[in-house]
Design an enzyme around this catalytic site. Structure first.
Site, mmCIF file in Angstrom:
data_model
loop_
_atom_site.group_PDB
_atom_site.id
_atom_site.type_symbol
_atom_site.label_atom_id
_atom_site.label_comp_id
_atom_site.label_asym_id
_atom_site.label_seq_id
_atom_site.Cartn_x
_atom_site.Cartn_y
_atom_site.Cartn_z
ATOM 1 N N LYS A 13 0.041 -5.684 -1.202
ATOM 2 C CA LYS A 13 1.040 -6.658 -0.705
ATOM 3 C C LYS A 13 0.751 -7.020 0.756
ATOM 4 O O LYS A 13 0.785 -8.180 1.128
ATOM 5 C CB LYS A 13 2.472 -6.083 -0.792
ATOM 6 C CG LYS A 13 2.917 -5.713 -2.191
ATOM 7 C CD LYS A 13 4.383 -5.280 -2.222
ATOM 8 C CE LYS A 13 4.680 -4.017 -1.434
ATOM 9 N NZ LYS A 13 4.059 -2.785 -1.982
ATOM 10 N N ARG A 88 13.668 -3.518 -2.229
ATOM 11 C CA ARG A 88 13.094 -2.351 -2.905
ATOM 12 C C ARG A 88 14.086 -1.706 -3.862
ATOM 13 O O ARG A 88 13.747 -0.713 -4.505
ATOM 14 C CB ARG A 88 12.703 -1.328 -1.853
ATOM 15 C CG ARG A 88 11.200 -1.105 -1.746
ATOM 16 C CD ARG A 88 10.971 -0.101 -0.649
ATOM 17 N NE ARG A 88 9.655 0.461 -0.676
ATOM 18 C CZ ARG A 88 8.652 0.062 0.096
ATOM 19 N NH1 ARG A 88 8.795 -0.962 0.902
ATOM 20 N NH2 ARG A 88 7.504 0.693 0.056
ATOM 21 N N ARG A 127 -8.076 4.986 1.492
ATOM 22 C CA ARG A 127 -7.431 4.667 2.770
ATOM 23 C C ARG A 127 -7.393 5.929 3.657
ATOM 24 O O ARG A 127 -7.524 5.845 4.862
ATOM 25 C CB ARG A 127 -6.015 4.137 2.505
ATOM 26 C CG ARG A 127 -5.435 3.336 3.633
ATOM 27 C CD ARG A 127 -4.456 2.271 3.140
ATOM 28 N NE ARG A 127 -3.141 2.811 2.864
ATOM 29 C CZ ARG A 127 -2.107 2.074 2.430
ATOM 30 N NH1 ARG A 127 -2.251 0.777 2.203
ATOM 31 N NH2 ARG A 127 -0.955 2.609 2.208
ATOM 32 N N ARG A 135 -2.055 6.285 7.222
ATOM 33 C CA ARG A 135 -0.705 6.372 7.768
ATOM 34 C C ARG A 135 -0.172 7.774 7.484
ATOM 35 O O ARG A 135 -0.692 8.458 6.624
ATOM 36 C CB ARG A 135 0.197 5.344 7.074
ATOM 37 C CG ARG A 135 -0.348 3.957 7.165
ATOM 38 C CD ARG A 135 0.464 2.907 6.457
ATOM 39 N NE ARG A 135 1.440 3.334 5.494
ATOM 40 C CZ ARG A 135 1.992 2.519 4.607
ATOM 41 N NH1 ARG A 135 1.629 1.240 4.581
ATOM 42 N NH2 ARG A 135 2.899 2.939 3.778
ATOM 43 N N ARG A 146 6.279 8.435 -3.779
ATOM 44 C CA ARG A 146 6.524 7.002 -3.585
ATOM 45 C C ARG A 146 6.394 6.243 -4.905
ATOM 46 O O ARG A 146 7.127 5.286 -5.161
ATOM 47 C CB ARG A 146 5.563 6.427 -2.533
ATOM 48 C CG ARG A 146 5.885 6.946 -1.125
ATOM 49 C CD ARG A 146 4.760 6.657 -0.145
ATOM 50 N NE ARG A 146 4.663 5.256 0.206
ATOM 51 C CZ ARG A 146 3.545 4.667 0.628
ATOM 52 N NH1 ARG A 146 2.420 5.341 0.734
ATOM 53 N NH2 ARG A 146 3.556 3.405 0.954
HETATM 54 P P1 AMP Z 1 5.669 0.283 3.036
HETATM 55 O O1 AMP Z 1 4.867 0.107 4.280
HETATM 56 O O2 AMP Z 1 6.278 -0.999 2.537
HETATM 57 O O3 AMP Z 1 4.926 1.023 1.956
HETATM 58 O O4 AMP Z 1 6.928 1.195 3.426
HETATM 59 C C1 AMP Z 1 6.761 2.507 3.916
HETATM 60 C C2 AMP Z 1 8.060 3.293 3.772
HETATM 61 O O5 AMP Z 1 9.099 2.657 4.537
HETATM 62 C C3 AMP Z 1 8.636 3.381 2.370
HETATM 63 O O6 AMP Z 1 8.031 4.430 1.608
HETATM 64 C C4 AMP Z 1 10.114 3.661 2.662
HETATM 65 O O7 AMP Z 1 10.322 5.005 3.066
HETATM 66 C C5 AMP Z 1 10.351 2.774 3.879
HETATM 67 N N1 AMP Z 1 10.799 1.412 3.497
HETATM 68 C C6 AMP Z 1 10.105 0.248 3.681
HETATM 69 N N2 AMP Z 1 10.792 -0.803 3.217
HETATM 70 C C7 AMP Z 1 11.948 -0.304 2.712
HETATM 71 C C8 AMP Z 1 13.073 -0.885 2.064
HETATM 72 N N3 AMP Z 1 13.139 -2.216 1.823
HETATM 73 N N4 AMP Z 1 14.082 -0.066 1.670
HETATM 74 C C9 AMP Z 1 14.036 1.261 1.890
HETATM 75 N N5 AMP Z 1 13.004 1.881 2.487
HETATM 76 C C10 AMP Z 1 11.963 1.111 2.898
#
Ligand code: AMP
Length: 189
Positions: A13, A88, A127, A135, A146
């Site tokens: 994404k 999400r 990664r 990360r 996740r």
């Molecule tokens: P991402 O970079 O989108 O994979 O997000 C990393 C982490 O941030 C996720 O595993 C969640 O812990 C948190 N996070 C990101 N976006 C959301 C969201 N819309 N709602 C809840 N937690 C989020």
């Protein structure tokens, strides 16, 4: 033009959102990046976010909804935005519908980038090996959590948008260029 990119962690994404920034002049709004900035700043929100992100869990809906609502109002979103990592959960999707309607902003498309779990584990492993991109939530244990959270809490968004006739699903197992081309063809239609 406003677009939502959906898909599991590691589906691409973020990579595709960056392409859309360059090619279409849309602004990438990554809630994960916003939270990582908060972590880096050492704020109270950041401390809470780090704990939740490292556990592979989700931040509270109300907090994320307020965060994205404020961000959409900023000037750099005027030409359109790509939501990457939001919504999400179904309550986030419902709140988004309401807030976009309230702001008079239409959604051009909701695009699901579909990738098998086995491929996601391979991608996260690469990664981790390319350490400059790793990360703190990039490890196999957190990824498994996740993915579980994705299937249990995020995947129900797919029928939510499917029922509204706005969901387009593309094959995220293809190359980055092929996925990008499929997205462009959806946006042209
Ligand atoms: P991402 O970079 O989108 O994979 O997000 C990393 C982490 O941030 C996720 O595993 C969640 O812990 C948190 N996070 C990101 N976006 C959301 C969201 N819309 N709602 C809840 N937690 C989020």
């Amino acid at each position: 033009m406003n677009v939502i990119l959906l898909g599991p962690p590691g589906a691409g994404k973020g990579t595709q959102a960056k392409r859309l920034e360059e090619v279409n002049g849309l602004k990438q709004l990554s809630t994960g990046d916003m939270l990582r900035s908060a972590v880096a700043s050492g704020s109270e929100l950041g401390l809470k976010a780090k704990e939740i992100m490292d556990a592979g869990q989700l931040m509270p809906d109300a907090l994320m909804i307020d965060m994205i609502s404020d961000r959409i109002d900023e000037d750099d979103c005027k030409n359109g935005f790509i939501l990457d990592g939001f919504p999400r959960t179904v309550p986030q999707a419902e709140a988004l519908d309401e807030l976009l309607a309230g702001k008079g902003l239409p959604l051009k498309a909701v695009i699901e980038i579909k990738v098998d779990d086995a491929e996601l584990v391979n991608r996260i492993n690469s990664r981790i090996e390319e350490s400059s991109e790793a990360r703190s939530d990039d490890n196999v244990e957190t990824l498994k959590k996740r993915l579980e959270v994705y299937h249990a809490q995020t995947a129900p968004i797919l029928p939510y948008y499917g029922d509204r006739g706005v969901l387009m699903t593309i094959d995220g197992m293809s190359s980055i260029d092929t996925v990008a081309e499929q997205i462009q063809s959806i946006l042209r239609s």
